[in-house]
Design a protein around this motif. Structure first.
Motif, PDB file in Angstrom:
ATOM      1  N   ALA A  38      -5.480   6.814  -2.263  1.00 45.35           N
ATOM      2  CA  ALA A  38      -5.535   5.779  -1.233  1.00 45.35           C
ATOM      3  C   ALA A  38      -5.415   4.401  -1.875  1.00 45.35           C
ATOM      4  O   ALA A  38      -5.677   4.233  -3.072  1.00 45.35           O
ATOM      5  CB  ALA A  38      -6.836   5.881  -0.450  1.00 45.35           C
TER       6      ALA A  38
ATOM      7  N   LYS B  20     -14.138   5.180  -4.328  1.00 46.49           N
ATOM      8  CA  LYS B  20     -13.948   5.209  -2.881  1.00 46.49           C
ATOM      9  C   LYS B  20     -13.896   3.784  -2.356  1.00 46.49           C
ATOM     10  O   LYS B  20     -14.276   2.831  -3.039  1.00 46.49           O
ATOM     11  CB  LYS B  20     -15.075   5.984  -2.196  1.00 46.49           C
ATOM     12  N   LEU B  21     -13.424   3.656  -1.116  1.00 39.42           N
ATOM     13  CA  LEU B  21     -13.325   2.345  -0.480  1.00 39.42           C
ATOM     14  C   LEU B  21     -14.258   2.287   0.716  1.00 39.42           C
ATOM     15  O   LEU B  21     -14.537   3.314   1.349  1.00 39.42           O
ATOM     16  CB  LEU B  21     -11.879   2.088  -0.023  1.00 39.42           C
TER      17      LEU B  21
ATOM     18  N   GLU C 288       0.826  -1.203   0.000  1.00 36.49           N
ATOM     19  CA  GLU C 288       0.000   0.000   0.000  1.00 36.49           C
ATOM     20  C   GLU C 288       0.863   1.257   0.000  1.00 36.49           C
ATOM     21  O   GLU C 288       0.578   2.224  -0.739  1.00 36.49           O
ATOM     22  CB  GLU C 288      -0.930  -0.016   1.216  1.00 36.49           C
TER      23      GLU C 288
ATOM     24  N   THR D 120     -15.588   1.978   4.458  1.00 33.58           N
ATOM     25  CA  THR D 120     -14.934   2.379   5.711  1.00 33.58           C
ATOM     26  C   THR D 120     -15.744   1.906   6.915  1.00 33.58           C
ATOM     27  O   THR D 120     -16.946   1.617   6.815  1.00 33.58           O
ATOM     28  CB  THR D 120     -14.769   3.907   5.800  1.00 33.58           C
TER      29      THR D 120
ATOM     30  N   PHE E  12     -11.244  -3.283   5.231  1.00 35.64           N
ATOM     31  CA  PHE E  12     -10.692  -4.251   4.286  1.00 35.64           C
ATOM     32  C   PHE E  12     -11.414  -5.594   4.377  1.00 35.64           C
ATOM     33  O   PHE E  12     -11.428  -6.368   3.421  1.00 35.64           O
ATOM     34  CB  PHE E  12      -9.186  -4.420   4.501  1.00 35.64           C
TER      35      PHE E  12
ATOM     36  N   TYR F  69      -6.708  -2.490  -4.248  1.00 31.57           N
ATOM     37  CA  TYR F  69      -7.806  -1.569  -4.542  1.00 31.57           C
ATOM     38  C   TYR F  69      -7.253  -0.151  -4.449  1.00 31.57           C
ATOM     39  O   TYR F  69      -6.698   0.243  -3.426  1.00 31.57           O
ATOM     40  CB  TYR F  69      -8.947  -1.760  -3.547  1.00 31.57           C
TER      41      TYR F  69
ATOM     42  N   THR G  23      -5.755  -0.003  -0.669  1.00 30.51           N
ATOM     43  CA  THR G  23      -5.892  -1.094   0.289  1.00 30.51           C
ATOM     44  C   THR G  23      -5.607  -2.406  -0.435  1.00 30.51           C
ATOM     45  O   THR G  23      -6.117  -2.636  -1.531  1.00 30.51           O
ATOM     46  CB  THR G  23      -7.302  -1.135   0.908  1.00 30.51           C
TER      47      THR G  23
ATOM     48  N   LYS H  56     -11.889   4.123   9.284  1.00 28.78           N
ATOM     49  CA  LYS H  56     -10.818   3.285   8.748  1.00 28.78           C
ATOM     50  C   LYS H  56     -11.329   2.459   7.578  1.00 28.78           C
ATOM     51  O   LYS H  56     -12.515   2.142   7.504  1.00 28.78           O
ATOM     52  CB  LYS H  56     -10.286   2.342   9.838  1.00 28.78           C
ATOM     53  N   VAL H  57     -10.419   2.118   6.662  1.00 34.05           N
ATOM     54  CA  VAL H  57     -10.817   1.296   5.521  1.00 34.05           C
ATOM     55  C   VAL H  57     -11.244  -0.081   6.024  1.00 34.05           C
ATOM     56  O   VAL H  57     -10.506  -0.750   6.759  1.00 34.05           O
ATOM     57  CB  VAL H  57      -9.666   1.145   4.509  1.00 34.05           C
TER      58      VAL H  57
END
Length: 573
Positions: A495, A552-553, A484, A555, A563, A513, A497, A560-561
């Protein structure tokens, strides 16, 4: 010989009745790795120490090779406590160098040859190496980073250097297009054969006595944060793992052979596949470049008594077309490096039996910070998640997460280890060393592994999961945070992940990602730039197999992401 030091101990060894009482405590050599090997060579001088493409070398010949390399190192100015980087697969030159470096009182720093240029540069500088051994196929990467290091001399071994004459000729014929041109005008380079030839010029004594607690080898792993760390291992660490394994595995007898499939830059490879069998008077069948498709042919040709590997390696074995008695030679099979599922164990056990072997695969557990192996399941005794019982003099304790408080029987907690195989610490990193090596009220220093497990009433250890975010691919640890950081270093990336996704052969592979900065489009050119950045800075085995671009990821509630949500998405596919 000296007895292991007694310490204040309030930890009950519930497992002690599972092996003979005399196995609970051992005596370890009072010197170095090479001292222990020299003792073995005196006992079995005409036994074979290693085999390489059919060429067999006795312990007597092996010790002479090691001594010549040691004399040459002294001639080139390598002194006590100097660090010598070894960037090699499992070849005779590499193992001779490890023991020769130990003989003169210096320290080996082991590097994966497929490491990126940046990683190699970091490892060389972390160790403060002035001398390096590399394969010709890796030389260009070394030359590209040399100016950023303190390297004074680079020793180059060609891929065919130690092959038998016919094999060497065939290799040159079939690989002529890959031939590497070695600069003749670079005084800092020396070919292996020219290097070893200087041994005859040495005058004096090259054996430098070292203590068990002295630093012997540096191996690299991700540590708790995922940033590559140098793991400092002592002479005692390696000798303890060898003697402990010998007690746990009755097939480690003089004259037997092990198929040394795992590479020497891997803790499991150097400690369990090389040093352990050598201290048992066994023969190491060196494999510099494992080919899964030829696994069956390799076994038929070499007839090993002992197989050690990771689960993906044994999955490859299941695909081999072997005859009924082709595995009759196999007396012991040990698995480590990743979880061995009950389904896979059953398949492997059946395959072994169907092809003539009475052995069953025995899962174990370890990590580089504990010299690669710490416990092993007993023959014929298995339950789901079982990783066995601790090695002699090795203590296991399960503590409640983020505490030093011991968990109850069958209660999940963090696995902690104390004993003679636990590392000295992380190289040049007291902060992280103190995070994982902690002094408890029982008077022992415990290695906090970052793994979750529990202990049964009879002391059997069960492994559950990892606290740390680690991707295990073919037995190698891949640290998402490291990948990362590399990807986010690109000017257009906002960003990233990285998660592990299932792979039919490797177990898991990395998947990245990526979120780009506002106004930046994921053009083909940009995608190529990011992949090129990864190839330059990340080891080949750790490269993401897939790059996914999103706006976007997901959260968590605290921002926090998440994952785990990405992992769930992939599991649903």
């Amino acid at each position: 010989m000296r007895k292991s030091k007694s310490k204040k101990n309030s930890v009950e060894r519930l497992w002690i009745n599972q092996y003979d009482t005399e196995k609970a405590n051992l005596e370890y050599p009072s010197g170095s790795m090479i001292d222990a090997l020299m003792e073995v060579s005196r006992k079995y001088p005409e036994y074979y120490a290693y085999e390489y493409f059919g060429k067999k070398v006795t312990y007597r010949q092996f010790m002479k090779q090691i001594e010549d390399v040691a004399k040459s190192l002294k001639n080139y100015g390598v002194d006590r406590d100097d660090r010598v980087t070894i960037c090699m697969p499992s070849t005779p030159e590499a193992i001779c160098m490890v023991y020769a470096v130990n003989l003169i009182g210096a320290v080996s720093s082991m590097i994966h040859p497929l490491s990126s240029e940046k990683e190699i540069e970091n490892y060389v500088n972390q160790a403060d190496s002035k001398f390096l051994l590399t394969l010709d196929l890796t030389l260009n990467k070394i030359l590209n980073i040399k100016r950023n290091t303190k390297l004074q001399k680079i020793i180059v071994a060609c891929a065919d250097t130690s092959m038998p004459p016919l094999m060497s000729y065939l290799y040159k014929v079939t690989n002529y297009k890959k031939k590497i041109k070695i600069p003749k005008d670079d005084e800092d380079l020396v070919l292996w054969n020219n290097f070893v030839a200087t041994a005859s010029n040495f005058v004096g004594v090259c054996h430098e006595p070292r203590k068990p607690e002295d630093l012997a080898v540096i191996l690299y792993s991700g540590g708790t944060t995922g940033t590559p760390k140098g793991i400092m291992l002592s002479n005692l660490n390696f000798n303890a793992i060898a003697l402990g394994a010998h007690e746990m595995i009755k097939e480690t007898i003089p004259g037997n052979s092990v198929l040394s499939l795992l590479p020497i830059f891997h803790g499991f490879g150097l400690a369990v596949c090389i040093h352990t069998p050598l201290l048992c008077g066994m023969k190491c069948i060196l494999i510099p470049d494992f080919n899964a498709k030829q696994f069956g042919d390799l076994i038929r040709r070499t007839k090993p008594n002992f197989l050690v590997g990771v689960p993906t390696l044994f999955e490859a074995l299941l695909k081999q077309k072997l005859k009924d008695r082709d595995l009759e030679c196999v007396e012991a099979v040990i698995s480590g490096g990743d979880i061995l599922t009950p389904e896979l164990k059953k398949k492997i056990d059946n395959y072994l039996l169907e092809h003539g072997s009475l052995a069953t695969i025995r899962p174990g557990y370890g990590l580089t910070e504990a010299t690669a192996a710490t416990c092993l399941s007993k023959e014929g005794r298995y339950m789901e998640n079982c990783i066995g019982i601790p090695f002699p003099d090795t203590y296991f304790k399960i503590v409640k997460i983020d505490t030093h408080e011991q968990a109850n029987i069958l209660e999940d907690g963090e696995i902690c280890i104390s004993g003679p195989t636990v590392m000295m610490g992380y190289l040049n990193n007291d902060l992280e060393t103190n995070q994982v090596l902690r002094y408890h009220d029982d008077g022992r220093i415990w290695l906090h592994t970052g793994d979750v497990g529990c202990m049964t009433n009879d002391g059997t250890i069960l492994f559950k999961q990892r606290i740390k975010r680690i991707i295990v691919s073919s037995g190698y640890n891949i640290y998402p945070s490291y990948i990362e950081n590399i990807i986010v270093s690109h000017k257009d990336v906002l960003a990233c992940t990285v998660i592990g996704v299932s792979h039919p052969y490797k177990g898991q592979v990395a998947k990245a990602y990526i979120v780009l900065k506002d106004g930046v489009e994921a053009s083909n050119e940009l995608k190529k730039e990011i992949q090129s950045l990864c190839r330059k800075n990340i080891s080949k085995y750790a490269l993401p197999k897939e790059y996914v671009y999103r706006k976007k990821l997901p959260t968590t509630l605290v921002g926090k992401v998440a994952f785990t949500k990405l992992e769930e998405e992939n599991n649903e596919k």
